[in-house]
Design a protein around this motif. Structure first.
Motif, PDB file in Angstrom:
ATOM      1  N   ARG A  55       1.963   8.894  -6.136  1.00  0.00           N
ATOM      2  CA  ARG A  55       2.187  10.582  -5.805  1.00  0.00           C
ATOM      3  C   ARG A  55       3.428  11.113  -6.383  1.00  0.00           C
ATOM      4  NH1 ARG A  55       0.977  14.853  -3.248  1.00  0.00           N
ATOM      5  NH2 ARG A  55       2.420  15.614  -1.706  1.00  0.00           N
ATOM      6  N   ASP A  66       0.709  -1.234   0.070  1.00  0.00           N
ATOM      7  CA  ASP A  66       0.098   0.008   0.068  1.00  0.00           C
ATOM      8  C   ASP A  66       0.877   1.085   0.123  1.00  0.00           C
ATOM      9  OD1 ASP A  66      -2.562  -1.433   0.161  1.00  0.00           O
ATOM     10  OD2 ASP A  66      -2.907  -0.771   2.008  1.00  0.00           O
ATOM     11  N   ASP A  67       1.772   1.108   0.909  1.00  0.00           N
ATOM     12  CA  ASP A  67       2.760   2.547   0.906  1.00  0.00           C
ATOM     13  C   ASP A  67       3.627   2.562  -0.409  1.00  0.00           C
ATOM     14  OD1 ASP A  67       2.216   2.609   3.791  1.00  0.00           O
ATOM     15  OD2 ASP A  67       4.041   1.543   4.354  1.00  0.00           O
ATOM     16  N   HIS A 106       1.131   3.914  -2.942  1.00  0.00           N
ATOM     17  CA  HIS A 106       0.596   5.208  -2.605  1.00  0.00           C
ATOM     18  C   HIS A 106       1.768   6.321  -3.024  1.00  0.00           C
ATOM     19  CE1 HIS A 106      -1.352   8.722  -0.703  1.00  0.00           C
ATOM     20  NE2 HIS A 106      -0.194   8.849   0.038  1.00  0.00           N
TER      21      HIS A 106
END
Ligand code: TMP
Ligand code: ASP
Length: 256
Positions: free
Chosen positions: A157, A149-150, A153
């Motif tokens: 970004r 997930d990190d 993300h």
């Protein structure tokens, strides 16, 4: 600043122990490789340019709140970073079809993808860094679901920030590769941070007007003019470029 023992030599960089515990010194070499080291050339000035461009990009990302391993640039070829445990994955973000996805899926190079696509490759030179699925990553424990997930993300970004940054200087961010690490805090907390480098070695960058390649495809595809292309990227980013590097010739990036 005194660097310590040499810890590891990769294809384009050398890692040394840093001056303080928990730090490393990264040295950017002039070596260029492609196809898992099959193709090799020393391109004088490349290391200096990548050190400077990567510093600029990491600073910009950190200004926007992205966690990274970067501490500071030390000199023309070296930077100080936090020591992290590298997650054994290459995370690729693609905006436009090029390279391996074009071949794999029969897409035309330059075709806009329906949206940004994230891919994972398992870092293993002997296997040629194969594309892997999230389920394989989970099953083999290469990264936890939280880390996945990190990484997704941060990767998306980073794509937004860098696409805008390059568009502002007339460059299309076609695709790029990221690596991540685990930063262990003294209190036992673990944090996923962006590591390695972001430079024309790890991105595809096309001039918006001419579609000229300003990245490592110049070497991979025998187009020549790699240092001129990287120098142009640095110049457009506002990194001052002079004459002669720290080996006596080639481009010199002046502190600015
Ligand atoms: P690919 O199209 O060859 O899979 O490459 C996708 C992006 O990843 C491209 O910007 C180049 C970068 N890349 C690396 O940084 N290291 C690698 O080993 C490979 C294969 C690609
Ligand atoms: N990692 C590849 C190699 O060194 C380089 C690349 O294609 O970017 O062979």
């Amino acid at each position: 600043m005194v660097k310590g023992r040499r810890l590891y030599e990769g294809k384009a960089k050398i890692l040394y122990e840093g001056p303080e515990p928990g730090t490393l010194v990264v040295h950017f070499k002039d070596d260029a490789t492609a196809f898992n080291g099959e193709k090799f050339e020393v391109i004088e000035g490349k290391g200096v340019l990548n050190n400077r461009i990567s510093e600029f990009i990491f600073q910009r990302l950190m200004d926007m709140g992205i966690p990274t391993h970067f501490i500071k640039r030390l000199n023309m070829r070296e930077q100080l970073v936090k020591k992290v445990e590298i997650i054994p994955l290459e995370v690729i973000v693609r905006n436009i079809a090029a390279g391996s996805i074009a071949k794999r899926l029969g897409l035309k190079e330059g075709e806009k993808l329906p949206r940004a696509i994230v891919e994972f490759c398992y870092k293993d030179d002997a296997l040629g860094d194969p594309l892997v699925t999230e389920d394989q990553i989970n099953a083999f424990g290469w990264a936890s679901p939280q880390e996945m997930d990190d990484m997704i993300h941060i990767a998306l970004r980073t794509n937004d920030i860098l696409s805008g940054m390059f568009a502002a200087i007339g460059i299309r961010l076609v695709d790029f590769k990221l690596e991540f690490g685990r930063e262990y805090a003294p209190d036992g907390m673990v944090r996923t941070v962006l590591a390695d480098e972001i430079s024309p070695d790890s991105c595809r960058l096309w001039d918006m007007k001419t579609d000229e390649k300003l990245d490592k495809d110049r070497f991979r595809r025998d187009l020549g003019g790699l240092v001129d292309a990287y120098t142009e990227v640095a110049r457009r980013l506002g990194i001052k470029v002079g004459g002669g590097n720290d080996k006596g010739s080639g481009p010199k990036l002046v502190k600015g």
